[in-house]
Design an enzyme around this catalytic site. Structure first.
Site, mmCIF file in Angstrom:
data_model
loop_
_atom_site.group_PDB
_atom_site.id
_atom_site.type_symbol
_atom_site.label_atom_id
_atom_site.label_comp_id
_atom_site.label_asym_id
_atom_site.label_seq_id
_atom_site.Cartn_x
_atom_site.Cartn_y
_atom_site.Cartn_z
ATOM 1 N N ASP A 192 0.834 -1.202 0.000
ATOM 2 C CA ASP A 192 0.000 0.000 0.000
ATOM 3 C C ASP A 192 0.871 1.255 0.000
ATOM 4 O O ASP A 192 1.564 1.550 0.978
ATOM 5 C CB ASP A 192 -0.901 -0.018 1.236
ATOM 6 C CG ASP A 192 -1.997 1.035 1.193
ATOM 7 O OD1 ASP A 192 -1.900 1.963 0.372
ATOM 8 O OD2 ASP A 192 -2.953 0.915 1.983
ATOM 9 N N HIS A 231 -3.567 -1.175 -1.889
ATOM 10 C CA HIS A 231 -4.685 -0.470 -1.268
ATOM 11 C C HIS A 231 -6.004 -0.881 -1.929
ATOM 12 O O HIS A 231 -6.070 -1.094 -3.131
ATOM 13 C CB HIS A 231 -4.467 1.041 -1.423
ATOM 14 C CG HIS A 231 -5.406 1.874 -0.625
ATOM 15 N ND1 HIS A 231 -5.280 2.043 0.734
ATOM 16 C CD2 HIS A 231 -6.504 2.587 -0.994
ATOM 17 C CE1 HIS A 231 -6.247 2.834 1.169
ATOM 18 N NE2 HIS A 231 -7.005 3.172 0.141
#
Length: 411
Positions: free
Chosen positions: A169, A200
């Site tokens: 992420d 993400h």
């Protein structure tokens, strides 16, 4: 499907929230906190899913002070608008609005018992702040953004809380994540999982980084926390026993289907038989499974592991191949041969209904036993696999030609 209700803010105004309720009429409460895209289809779908699990759910419109009714997709224009709304959001006011949502949730007649919060992205950050500042019984944060700015609030979290981090992420790089994980160690109520190789928004099906295995595991862990802290607790053993009774004892398809959710699925992994959705699965059950098993079919239970949202059942399936068994031996004419094969069923539930079944077995062992596969020179066995599962004292390593070469060597 849910509907929208109005909520009174703490400063005398009103905003909307999506409301989903369980079919049984009442249950513990969940405040579901949006991504930066507002209450869009994904958030409503998740609210409906948690309602199916037995929870009363409210999804507050957290952008209402700037632009009520935001519902954005994931294209470039919508993404840019969402970023602007996120940057303009007053976090403290948003937490206050979550508090107002909690107040409203607790006054709903169908809300019974405790209340938790679950958030994604922006909502993942707000779930942390809600757990630190408000009265919650549990909380879950999916890939919360900007958490490092609020690391000082971690010690204030008083309820059990679960964190799902995406390993790749960019909004929470490894150094930031490790800093957060180190802070979590001082609070025994916090649990965190990192999903390697995921980016993400890995739990959002419409997003490019959706990762179904990771999303499924994260969801199961989330449900486990909810069951432990909020309830409701369902007797999964009894639910599974009833389902199997209708399948194998009474062979009643019309009784089997109500034990499952509205759109279930079953996958017999070795043969890819089963069905997805009510109609396909009912067709499969009626014409190719429930009424198609040999008369002498029996199951020998070996073990059963029961979790928060699933059962893992280990058993031996025994039958005589006296007819074409579509789901197990599709396309093979009856041989009249008796066989026994170890099977493993992974059965997932939503609330008090079956959601899906993944069934595994050693197809080569079945083919050997009915005489259509010659095991000579192959690392496969017949009925011995079932016998050894029941009696672990039977010889091991009989298929390993090199087993004898290690005799007498240091261990």
């Amino acid at each position: 499907m849910g509907s929208y209700i109005d909520i009174d803010s703490h400063d005398g105004k009103r905003f909307r929230a999506y409301h989903a309720a369980p079919a049984q009429g009442s249950g513990p409460g969940i405040v579901l906190l949006q991504e930066i895209f507002g209450i869009n289809g994904y958030m409503r779908a998740m609210a409906d899913r948690f309602a199916e699990e037995g929870y009363v759910v409210l999804v507050p419109d957290l952008f209402w002070r700037m632009k009520p009714g935001v519902e954005l997709g994931y294209g470039e224009a919508d993404f840019n608008e969402a970023l602007g709304l996120n940057e303009a959001l007053d976090i403290d006011l948003a937490v206050g609005d979550i508090g107002a949502t909690l107040d409203a949730l607790r006054t709903l007649p169908m809300q019974a018992g405790k209340v938790g919060a679950i958030g994604y992205c922006l909502g993942g950050k707000l779930a942390v702040l809600a757990a630190a500042r408000l009265d919650l019984d549990c909380a879950v944060s999916y890939y919360g953004v900007g958490l490092d700015a609020y690391i000082g609030e971690i010690p204030s979290i008083r309820c059990p809380m679960l964190f799902h981090f995406a390993g790749d992420d960019a909004f929470c790089p490894p150094a930031t994540r490790e800093h957060l994980l180190a802070a979590f160690t001082a609070n025994p109520k916090l649990e965190a999982h990192v999903y390697p190789g995921c980016d993400h928004a890995f739990a959002t099906p419409e997003r490019p980084h959706y990762d179904k295995p990771a999303a499924t595991m994260a969801y199961s862990r989330t449900v486990s926390l909810l069951r432990r802290t909020l309830g409701p607790i369902h007797d999964l053993n009894a639910l599974w026993e009833r389902h199997c009774y209708y399948e194998f004892a009474t062979r009643d398809v019309d009784a089997v289907m109500p034990t499952m959710i509205a759109e279930p699925y079953v996958n017999h992994v070795p043969t890819m038989t089963g069905g997805v959705g009510h109609d396909e699965l009912k067709r499969f059950y009626r014409h190719h499974f429930v009424n198609a098993n040999p008369d002498d079919t029996r199951l020998i239970p070996v073990s059963r592991t029961i979790g928060a949202d699933r059962i893992v059942d280990e058993f031996v399936f025994c039958a005589t191949h006296d007819r074409e068994i579509d789901w197990l031996l599709p396309g093979l004419a009856p041989t009249g041969k008796y066989f026994e094969v170890p099977m493993l069923a992974v059965v997932c539930f939503r609330g008090d209904k079956l959601y899906n079944e993944h069934i595994y077995w050693d197809q080569a062992s079945v083919l050997v036993q009915i005489g259509v596969l010659d095991p000579a020179g192959l690392p496969v066995a017949g009925i011995q696999t079932a016998k050894k599962l029941i009696d672990e004292t039977l010889p091991s390593n009989t298929l390993m030609r090199n087993w004898a070469t290690s005799a007498g060597k240091p261990i």
